[in-house]
Design an enzyme around this catalytic site. Sequence first.
Site, short mmCIF file in Angstrom:
data_model
loop_
_atom_site.label_atom_id
_atom_site.label_comp_id
_atom_site.label_asym_id
_atom_site.label_seq_id
_atom_site.Cartn_x
_atom_site.Cartn_y
_atom_site.Cartn_z
N GLU A 83 0.83 -1.19 0.00
CA GLU A 83 0.00 0.00 0.00
C GLU A 83 0.87 1.25 0.00
O GLU A 83 2.00 1.25 0.51
CB GLU A 83 -0.92 0.00 1.22
CG GLU A 83 -1.98 -1.07 1.10
CD GLU A 83 -3.06 -0.99 2.17
OE1 GLU A 83 -4.23 -1.14 1.82
OE2 GLU A 83 -2.72 -0.76 3.34
N CYS A 97 3.46 8.86 0.75
CA CYS A 97 4.04 7.97 1.76
C CYS A 97 4.25 6.62 1.08
O CYS A 97 3.30 6.03 0.56
CB CYS A 97 3.04 7.85 2.92
SG CYS A 97 3.53 6.67 4.16
N CYS A 104 6.74 -6.43 7.27
CA CYS A 104 7.86 -5.92 8.08
C CYS A 104 8.18 -6.95 9.15
O CYS A 104 7.28 -7.55 9.74
CB CYS A 104 7.48 -4.59 8.72
SG CYS A 104 8.84 -3.85 9.65
N CYS A 108 6.53 -4.36 15.55
CA CYS A 108 6.04 -3.47 16.60
C CYS A 108 4.61 -3.89 16.94
O CYS A 108 3.82 -4.18 16.03
CB CYS A 108 6.06 -2.02 16.13
SG CYS A 108 7.72 -1.49 15.64
N CYS A 111 1.40 -2.04 15.28
CA CYS A 111 1.41 -1.69 13.85
C CYS A 111 0.80 -2.80 13.01
O CYS A 111 1.18 -3.97 13.14
CB CYS A 111 2.85 -1.43 13.43
SG CYS A 111 3.07 -1.24 11.66
N ASN A 294 -3.42 5.06 15.95
CA ASN A 294 -4.53 4.78 15.03
C ASN A 294 -4.96 3.34 15.23
O ASN A 294 -4.11 2.45 15.30
CB ASN A 294 -4.07 4.98 13.57
CG ASN A 294 -3.75 6.43 13.29
OD1 ASN A 294 -4.56 7.31 13.54
ND2 ASN A 294 -2.55 6.68 12.79
N CYS A 336 -0.98 6.33 9.61
CA CYS A 336 0.25 5.67 10.09
C CYS A 336 -0.08 4.35 10.76
O CYS A 336 -0.92 4.29 11.64
CB CYS A 336 0.93 6.50 11.17
SG CYS A 336 1.69 7.97 10.58
N1 SAH Z 1 9.13 1.12 9.72
C1 SAH Z 1 9.43 2.49 9.80
C2 SAH Z 1 8.63 3.33 8.84
C3 SAH Z 1 7.16 3.04 8.68
S1 SAH Z 1 6.04 3.28 10.01
C4 SAH Z 1 9.22 3.01 11.21
O1 SAH Z 1 8.65 2.31 12.02
O2 SAH Z 1 9.67 4.11 11.47
C5 SAH Z 1 5.64 4.99 10.06
C6 SAH Z 1 5.24 5.49 11.45
O3 SAH Z 1 3.94 5.04 11.85
C7 SAH Z 1 6.19 5.00 12.52
O4 SAH Z 1 6.59 6.06 13.35
C8 SAH Z 1 5.34 4.01 13.25
O5 SAH Z 1 5.79 3.82 14.55
C9 SAH Z 1 3.97 4.62 13.19
N2 SAH Z 1 2.89 3.70 13.53
C10 SAH Z 1 2.87 2.37 13.40
N3 SAH Z 1 1.67 1.86 13.81
C11 SAH Z 1 0.93 2.91 14.20
C12 SAH Z 1 -0.41 3.06 14.69
N4 SAH Z 1 -1.21 2.00 14.84
N5 SAH Z 1 -0.85 4.30 14.98
C13 SAH Z 1 -0.08 5.38 14.78
N6 SAH Z 1 1.17 5.31 14.30
C14 SAH Z 1 1.68 4.09 14.01
FE1 SF4 Z 2 7.73 -2.23 10.88
FE2 SF4 Z 2 5.42 -1.13 11.60
FE3 SF4 Z 2 7.41 -1.25 13.35
FE4 SF4 Z 2 7.59 0.43 11.26
S1 SF4 Z 2 6.11 0.53 12.92
S2 SF4 Z 2 9.16 -0.97 12.02
S3 SF4 Z 2 6.51 -0.77 9.70
S4 SF4 Z 2 6.36 -3.02 12.45
#
Ligand code: SAH
Ligand code: SF4
Length: 343
Positions: A83, A97, A104, A108, A111, A294, A336
Amino acid sequence: MSKAAAVLKRLKAPHFRLAQLRQAVFRDAQDSYEAMTTLPEELRRALSAEVPILRLSPALVRASADGLCRKALLRLHDGLKIETVLLRPSSRRWTVCISSQAGCAVACTFCATGLMGLARNLTAEEISDQVLFWKQLMRREKIAGGEAGPDNVVYMGMGEPFANYEPVAQSLRALMDQTQFGLGARHISVSTSGIAPKIERFAEDFPQVNLALSLHAAEDSLRTKLVPMNRAYPLESLAASLRAYLERTGRKIFVEYVLLRGENDRPQDARSLADYLRSIGPLERLHVNLIAFNQTDTPHQAPPEAEARRFQALLRRDGIPTTLRQNLGQDINGACGQLLAKN
Ligand code: SAH
Ligand code: SF4
């Protein structure tokens, strides 16, 4: 472009044809060779048969109700999907974006992409083609007059860019190449969850490109829980790389912090964040972006807005420049952390 260049060479086309082709593809964002009328028909036919303009095919494009966000599901040649998002964060700017991996591996806990695991790395072209896809769409739909492409590109879609360093680096060069996208380095941001050695490498390779660090916690046990990769690069090693980054580039670091209710949004979390940032460098070289969580298919919750504001006020009181980010595109799961390439 190298494949197209080979076709032109084989057909003994003069050198200027490659420049014309680049203009048609990147400046004019043409989405078919037939439309590239500066090129002779024989070349257009050969290119059509052999070299796709985009290596991604759109499966679905959705727009948020407020019109400020569009999300595209794109199919890769092997059937995997990713996406990418087009956002209008202010009236004069359009930001794309992009994803750097399908899925990934960092996992996390909050996410949506992290829940999928890693399918594979994207190639450099699959990364930069996402920008080309939006540029074509902007022209077709006359977004921003249909003349210009996106103003900014952020590597904040699916995947961890520094876990796919070489292709990401190559895609950055394509975005900055004057004969391709011609974007200024300062209009590009790469976000990492904190692969410390790659931060130092990035400082050497791309000192002008913005760096965002997804921190989310400034205490090791909590951060390891939220961002399991913290085990490999704990906060102290991360701090050392961030110091090296500041020293090498003279630039700012953007620190992303997703607020999770009752987990990392307490006053003591703000205090440890402030202490940690102070240990990295002068506070005017750091900027905290608070992101309200989110909704994803996880047990986490966002704090009420008043709580988020209180957290922001605590950081500001400690002298830390802090903004609370507006979340565009939640109604289409395009915000995000909501990218999962399933629907
Ligand atoms: N993997 C990289 C880049 C993509 S994520 C990273 O983690 O930095 C982009 C941003 O969205 C990151 O700061 C991530 O922590 C945030 N993010 C992930 N899940 C989220 C959620 N459920 N709500 C808000 N932000 C989120
Ligand atoms: Fe991977 Fe999501 Fe963590 Fe970014 S926030 S490193 S995309 S698992």
